[in-house]
Design an enzyme around this catalytic site. Structure first.
Site, PDB file in Angstrom:
ATOM      1  N   GLY A 114       0.875  -1.167   0.000  1.00 49.01           N
ATOM      2  CA  GLY A 114       0.000   0.000   0.000  1.00 49.01           C
ATOM      3  C   GLY A 114       0.901   1.202   0.000  1.00 49.01           C
ATOM      4  O   GLY A 114       2.062   1.112   0.378  1.00 49.01           O
ATOM      5  N   CYS A 115       0.392   2.346  -0.390  1.00 41.48           N
ATOM      6  CA  CYS A 115       1.289   3.489  -0.563  1.00 41.48           C
ATOM      7  C   CYS A 115       1.720   4.084   0.769  1.00 41.48           C
ATOM      8  O   CYS A 115       2.838   4.485   0.953  1.00 41.48           O
ATOM      9  CB  CYS A 115       0.615   4.539  -1.425  1.00 41.48           C
ATOM     10  SG  CYS A 115       1.713   5.873  -1.903  1.00 41.48           S
ATOM     11  N   GLN A 116       0.795   4.171   1.726  1.00 44.55           N
ATOM     12  CA  GLN A 116       1.082   4.990   2.901  1.00 44.55           C
ATOM     13  C   GLN A 116       1.346   4.213   4.183  1.00 44.55           C
ATOM     14  O   GLN A 116       2.189   4.584   4.966  1.00 44.55           O
ATOM     15  CB  GLN A 116      -0.086   5.944   3.146  1.00 44.55           C
ATOM     16  CG  GLN A 116      -0.286   6.866   1.968  1.00 44.55           C
ATOM     17  CD  GLN A 116      -0.988   8.125   2.374  1.00 44.55           C
ATOM     18  OE1 GLN A 116      -1.319   8.342   3.520  1.00 44.55           O
ATOM     19  NE2 GLN A 116      -1.217   8.998   1.417  1.00 44.55           N
ATOM     20  N   SER A 117       0.590   3.155   4.427  1.00 46.48           N
ATOM     21  CA  SER A 117       0.817   2.400   5.657  1.00 46.48           C
ATOM     22  C   SER A 117       0.996   0.933   5.299  1.00 46.48           C
ATOM     23  O   SER A 117       0.369   0.432   4.383  1.00 46.48           O
ATOM     24  CB  SER A 117      -0.362   2.570   6.609  1.00 46.48           C
ATOM     25  OG  SER A 117      -1.548   2.160   5.968  1.00 46.48           O
ATOM     26  N   SER A 161      -5.231   3.873  -1.878  1.00 45.49           N
ATOM     27  CA  SER A 161      -3.880   3.311  -1.801  1.00 45.49           C
ATOM     28  C   SER A 161      -3.468   2.969  -0.364  1.00 45.49           C
ATOM     29  O   SER A 161      -2.377   3.236   0.059  1.00 45.49           O
ATOM     30  CB  SER A 161      -2.841   4.197  -2.474  1.00 45.49           C
ATOM     31  OG  SER A 161      -3.078   5.541  -2.259  1.00 45.49           O
TER      32      SER A 161
END
Lengths: 410, 142
Positions: free
Chosen positions: B50-53, B118
């Site tokens: 995933g992009c953030q977490s 994301s």
């Protein structure tokens, strides 16, 4: 806020239709301007005006519409020349944006003139778009990438930079204003020092053009790139400024229509500047609309915009610093209107989700600056960035929103 | 309980909340209560991109029943992950593969599963189903 500034912001807000809507039942507070700014109605009208009034392919057409479109298209080139105070309009190359401009330099100047062992200097606070193109070049040519370190405030260590410069340094490519920290770098000093060892300089001005008056002749930079969409203009277009003699020396990059003089199966000769670097039918509508965006900025005055945004920045910095457990990342003396912060024990993504529920749009994550996040030992930040249409009342909403974040998540 | 019975229970729980704050307080609480995954499963192979977490997902099978354990750095994602494992863990592989997760839409969290978020949740759901398919085809081979 001084009353004149307040009037500016109220008048300006009216011109941005997107701002007048509710998100999750709350009035939109748009603080993601460093990612992209919103577009005033005049810019939106310029795009539809082209398609509904004079859509035609440019340059070789002899009919009326083609001439009208070509003239409007070339008008933007002159507009950018004036905006950056470039010596000649041939020094302005249209690109897809800042990333495209940097890749163009790496793939043409870089591949033609750099050799094994040559050195390229960038800084710790670069966006991935000013890291990866150079890593690709280094891999292909055996060049060495060197990185200017920063202090804990998020400022470049200029003495360390000077130590990195050698007679092997061929390119110095640094960001004017950091998208993740807001830091404004002393680009004039960086350029002058690079020139002393004979390196060429590239300035990534993606975050600078909407806040700082740029004069490429005064800076004496060899190249400078920016994106229209961070300057109240359309997405998918931007420009590269390059000194004429350098651009002339550089081989073309993409091959195709417009960039040629004559083509035969035996040999092709290339067009003059700036067309040598503009293969294929360009993004005509958005190039034309960028001129409208430049007019919008010029009419307000970049100095007025900057001073208003600085007021917002100071107001927000003070208010955010008062929130217990919140730490601002990036405390440079000179900043554009960007505030990055972290909150004790709360993941940036959770902050973003809870603010979004309150209609507040910020950006969370690594901001495409993973090495910078590693330098600070964090996974990411939450970032609020301000534009000319934002207000102190909106900053107050952010502060209230963050109090709610704390209540729900801490 | 079947997958749909658990889903209906979650939908009922969410009916108690009349505003977003209550809903998110509940999700955050679920996230806090989900036991932290042991480090041995927090491997690179178990990361859902995933992009953030970062989201970790560990799956295993015992006598035709598939079990999931999951974790995330972000607490809201962890709460959402907790709901997904509550619904799908301990079910037959075939049922997981065929499951229609209507509760996500019903409780107003569909946005969190959109690709644009994301946050890895959409990928996590896909991965859970892929595990189920892999485990069930293993059964067929036996």
């Amino acid at each position: 806020m001084s009353s004149s500034n307040h009037i500016i912001s109220a008048k300006v807000r009216e011109q941005f239709p997107i701002l007048h809507q509710e998100i999750n039942g709350k009035p939109l507070v748009y603080f993601d301007n460093a990612a992209t700014t919103q577009k005033p109605q005049v810019v939106i009208d310029a795009i539809s005006g082209y398609y509904s009034g004079y859509n035609a392919n440019i340059h070789r057409g002899i009919h009326h519409l083609a001439e009208k479109a070509t003239s409007a298209f070339e008008q933007t080139r002159k507009g950018i020349q004036r905006f950056l105070n470039a010596a000649k309009q041939e020094e302005i190359i249209f690109t897809y944006g800042t990333t495209d401009g940097i890749n163009l330099i790496a793939q043409t100047y870089g591949r033609a003139f750099l050799n094994e062992g040559d050195e390229i200097i960038i800084s710790t606070m670069e966006h991935h778009s000013n890291i990866v193109p150079w890593q690709m070049l280094c891999e292909e040519k055996g060049c060495i990438l060197k990185v200017i370190p920063i202090n804990d405030e998020g400022e470049l260590l200029m003495e360390e930079y000077k130590k990195l410069l050698t007679n092997k340094t061929k390119i110095v490519s640094v960001v004017y204003a950091s998208n993740a920290l807001g830091t404004v770098n002393p680009v004039k000093d960086i350029i002058d020092a690079a020139h002393e060892v004979g390196a060429v300089t590239i300035i990534d001005a993606a975050q600078a053009t909407s806040h700082i008056k740029i004069d490429v002749q005064q800076l004496d930079t060899d190249f400078l790139c920016f994106s229209a969409h961070k300057l109240y203009g359309p997405t998918g277009m931007g420009a590269l400024y390059g000194k004429e003699d350098l651009l002339n020396k550089m081989p073309p990059w993409r091959g195709g229509g417009e960039m040629i003089k004559e083509v035969s199966f035996e040999k092709t000769t290339y067009n003059e500047l700036p067309y040598k670097f503009e293969a294929g039918t360009p993004n005509i509508a958005d190039v034309i609309a960028l001129q409208t965006a430049l007019d919008f900025v010029n009419e307000l005055g970049l100095e007025n915009i900057a001073s208003y945004e600085q007021e917002l920045l100071e107001y927000a910095t003070e208010a955010l610093e008062a929130i217990e457990g919140l730490t601002i990342i990036g405390k440079a003396k000179e900043k554009v209107s960007v505030i990055s912060f972290i909150m004790d024990g709360i993941h940036p993504q959770d902050i973003g989700v809870i603010l979004d529920q309150q209609g507040i749009a910020i950006r969370t994550g690594h901001h495409c600056t993973q090495p910078l996040m590693q330098r600070f030992g964090i996974v990411g930040t939450s970032r609020a960035s301000f534009a000319v249409y934002n207000t102190k009342e909106e900053v107050d909403k952010l502060v209230a929103g963050l109090q709610k974040v704390k209540r729900l998540l801490a | 309980m079947t997958i749909n019975e658990i889903q209906d229970e979650i939908i009922e729980d969410f009916e108690l909340f009349d505003d977003w704050e209550g809903k998110y307080e509940y999700i955050i609480d679920l996230g806090k209560k989900l036991p932290e995954m042991s480090d041995e499963y927090k491997t690179d192979e178990n990361i859902i991109k995933g992009c953030q977490s970062v989201v970790w997902l560990h799956a295993y099978e015992k006598e035709g029943i598939v079990y999931f354990e999951a974790d995330s750095q972000a607490i809201i994602v962890k709460g959402l992950v907790s709901m997904l494992t509550k619904v799908l863990s301990g079910q037959k592989a075939e049922d997981i593969w065929n499951a229609d997760l209507y509760f996500i839409d019903k409780v107003g969290l569909a946005g969190h599963l959109a690709q644009t978020r994301s946050n890895g949740l959409a990928s996590m759901l896909k991965q859970m189903k892929t595990y189920a398919l892999a485990f069930s085809s293993k059964e067929f081979k036996v």
